[in-house]
Structures are given as C-alpha cells and as structure tokens.
Design an enzyme around this catalytic site. Sequence first.
Site, short mmCIF file in Angstrom:
data_model
loop_
_atom_site.label_atom_id
_atom_site.label_comp_id
_atom_site.label_asym_id
_atom_site.label_seq_id
_atom_site.Cartn_x
_atom_site.Cartn_y
_atom_site.Cartn_z
N VAL A 161 0.85 -1.18 0.00
CA VAL A 161 0.00 0.00 0.00
C VAL A 161 0.89 1.24 0.00
O VAL A 161 1.98 1.23 0.60
CB VAL A 161 -0.97 -0.03 1.21
CG1 VAL A 161 -0.23 -0.02 2.53
CG2 VAL A 161 -1.98 1.11 1.18
N SER A 162 0.48 2.28 -0.72
CA SER A 162 1.18 3.56 -0.74
C SER A 162 2.62 3.38 -1.27
O SER A 162 2.79 2.87 -2.37
CB SER A 162 1.13 4.18 0.66
OG SER A 162 1.54 5.51 0.65
N SER A 163 3.64 3.75 -0.52
CA SER A 163 5.01 3.55 -1.01
C SER A 163 5.24 2.07 -1.32
O SER A 163 5.98 1.73 -2.26
CB SER A 163 6.03 4.05 0.02
OG SER A 163 7.32 4.10 -0.52
#
Length: 325
Positions: free
Chosen positions: A140-142
């Site tokens: 998730v995200s980075s």
Amino acid sequence: MAISPALKVGVLFALLASTQAATIQKITAPLDNNPSNVGFYLYVPDKLAPSPPILVNPHWCHGSALDAYKGTQYATLADKHGFLVIYPDSPNTADKCWDLSSPATLHHGKGGDSLGIVSMVNYTLAKYNADKGRVFATGVSSGAMMTSTLVGAYPDVFAAGSAYSGVPFGCFKAADSTNVTNTSSLVDVWGDACATGRLTQSPEAWASLVKDAYTGYTGWRPKMQLFHGTADEVLNFTVFGEEVKQWNAVLGFSQTPTTVTPDTPLPGWTKSVYGTDDWLEAYSAAGVTHNIQQQENLTLAWFDLACTGTDCFRWGKGGPWKAKA
Ligand SMILES: *[C@@H]1O[C@H](CO)[C@@H](O)[C@H](O)[C@H]1NC(C)=O
Ligand SMILES: *[C@@H]1O[C@H](CO)[C@@H](O)[C@H](O)[C@H]1NC(C)=O
Ligand SMILES: *[C@@H]1O[C@H](CO)[C@@H](O)[C@H](O)[C@H]1NC(C)=O
Ligand SMILES: *[C@@H]1O[C@H](CO)[C@@H](O)[C@H](O)[C@H]1NC(C)=O
Ligand SMILES: *[C@@H]1O[C@H](CO)[C@@H](O)[C@H](O)[C@H]1NC(C)=O
C-alpha cells in the site's frame, strides 16, 4: 525531498495484533546484490507448502518491515496456506519511503532498493526450494509503488502484483539526471507533480518507462491488480487513471474495460477488467481516502495463493499461457 505528504501516510495505518505461531526473522546472511542495504525480514510459516510460493510485502512510508508484518493479514494467511512472506525494510531513514526515483532502482539489474529486494527473492528461492514461477508483490502507498517498480523492472521475477493507493511505474522518476554527478541526490525523491496528479501523459509514454526499465525484454509480463480511493488526499485519484493507462499499454490492451462491476468487493467500489484473460483489474473506491482498506483475501485470490488442488495457477509462468508478452 518533501516528506510531509508522506508523513501523513505513516500514521494512518493501524496495527493489528498478530496471533500466528511462527515468527518473523531478521535475515543477516549476506545477499549477492544489495547495494542500498535494504533490511531483510522473512516469515516462514510452521507448515510450508511443497515448493512454496513467495509473497513480497513492502511497507508504506514511515513504516517498517515489522509494521507491515503486524499491520496486514499476510502472515496469518501464510500460516493457513504455506507460502513465504518477505518483508523488506527501507534503508532510507529520513522518511522510510522506498527509492522509486533513482535510475538504479528503476532499471533491471542496475541497483537501488529494487535490486536488493530481488536478491532477497533469490536467497529465499534457494534456501526454501521455493517456486520461482510463483513470486508476487503487494503493498500500500510507497509499498504499492515499490510493487509497481518490481513488476515493471523485474517482469522475469514476478508473476503478478497488487498495488493499493500507488502510482504508475516511474511516476516519481527524478527529473533529468543527465548532468547530475552526485547520484545519491536522485534517491528517494518525492514526486510532487506525480502525487498531485499534475503529471499526466499518453499510455505510450507511460509504457515506454516500463519498457526502458528492461530494454530488450520480450518475455512474459506479470498481471496487475490496482486499487485507489477517489478521495485520496496524498496520491490524487488522477494517478489511478494514469496507472490503468500504463499497464494497458504495456500489456497491449484497449483502454476500454471489458467488464465493469459495481459494488465489488465492497459497496461503492467498482471493479473494471481490461484486456483478455483477466490480466489487468482495477478497483476505484468511492469516497475512500489514502488510508484504503487492503483486501487481503482478494489479493490472495488474485495470486492464486489460497487455491488448493491440481488446477491452481494455470495462468502463471510455466502454465498454458507461458508465451504471454
Ligand atoms: C538471482 O539469481 C539469478 C539466477 O541464479 C541471477 O541471474 C540473478 O543475477 C540473481 N539476481 C540477484 C539480484 O542476485
Ligand atoms: C547538461 O550539460 C550540457 C553541457 O553543459 C548542456 O548542454 C545540457 O543542456 C545539460 N543537460 C541538462 C538536462 O541540464
Ligand atoms: C550527495 O547528495 C546527498 C543527498 O542529497 C548528500 O547527503 C551528500 O552530502 C552529497 N554528497 C556530496 C559529496 O556532495
Ligand atoms: C485531486 O485533484 C483534483 C484536480 O486538481 C482536485 O479537484 C481534487 O480535489 C483532488 N482530490 C483530493 C482528494 O484532494
Ligand atoms: C478471508 O478469508 C478467511 C478464510 O480464508 C476468512 O476467515 C476471513 O474472514 C476472510 N476475511 C475477510 C475480510 O473477508
């Protein structure tokens, strides 16, 4: 590098208690190629499947390998299904984001965090006699951006990716590096134009970033699953459309979905499938912010990791669709 937007990300992901019997290990054995010194944590369930698959789960900004281990269901699911989980730990201590910007990390075999993670995959394949045709990445995200980086630069290593609240491959690429002598200034740069959705370009331009990551590669391309909230305040929802454009162009698909299904898997989430053989699926989540709820079961199903019996993973490397490029 601006870390404030990323800082937000770190505090949003709540940790869940873990209950499994085995425990995560820090691996200190030297790796063949880990130029940026990525930390290596591995979860080996008590009961491994024969020739086990490998799931790589990179953490989010301001998170760590241990946060990813505790904050997702994957270790618990590994206990149930017998796969291995690699939790890499970012060496970028300033913000604990992944390096998604340097020429090294964005090119096959050239270095950076992505190469260190691939080296961990190699180590795990050899040590546990794992299945090199079943290596997957999700985050998730980075961690989603690293997932796309791994899938884009190492299509020979990964069979599929699942990216929650990420961006296209190469979207954080550092600005023209031609005259830069100190290349460490290109590592772990926050891509503001990308994050805010100002960076839009043609499907072909996005696809060329992926193709340039591994020039001359004409082999099998991993399949991709994408998720993004329409109210994402850190990585604007615009980037979701750019991601879809990119992977469709990489896979040679039309930009028009073949099917669109509302309220899947949750009310307000819309699933769009592109191309043939369910090779790209993208979920837009109405009203959801950057703090998207990971759908571990759906991602597991995407990788066929919960499948039992003899008919599993027919889509995969070495399967009937081996020649898919
Ligand atoms: C992983 O192993 C393969 C085959 O043994 C080798 O060609 C490749 O260079 C290795 N990659 C890394 C990152 O160590
Ligand atoms: C790099 O330096 C050369 C020579 O000074 C110059 O002509 C060129 O425009 C520079 N490129 C960039 C991207 O700044
Ligand atoms: C190179 O850049 C890095 C990161 O911007 C900086 O920390 C380092 O001091 C620089 N090194 C030199 C020799 O200028
Ligand atoms: C995303 O960007 C668009 C266009 O700039 C803007 O209207 C929208 O408010 C942004 N979304 C969020 C959640 O900030
Ligand atoms: C995921 O699947 C497991 C069974 O494998 C089930 O126990 C669990 O409730 C499911 N979780 C969700 C969120 O659907």
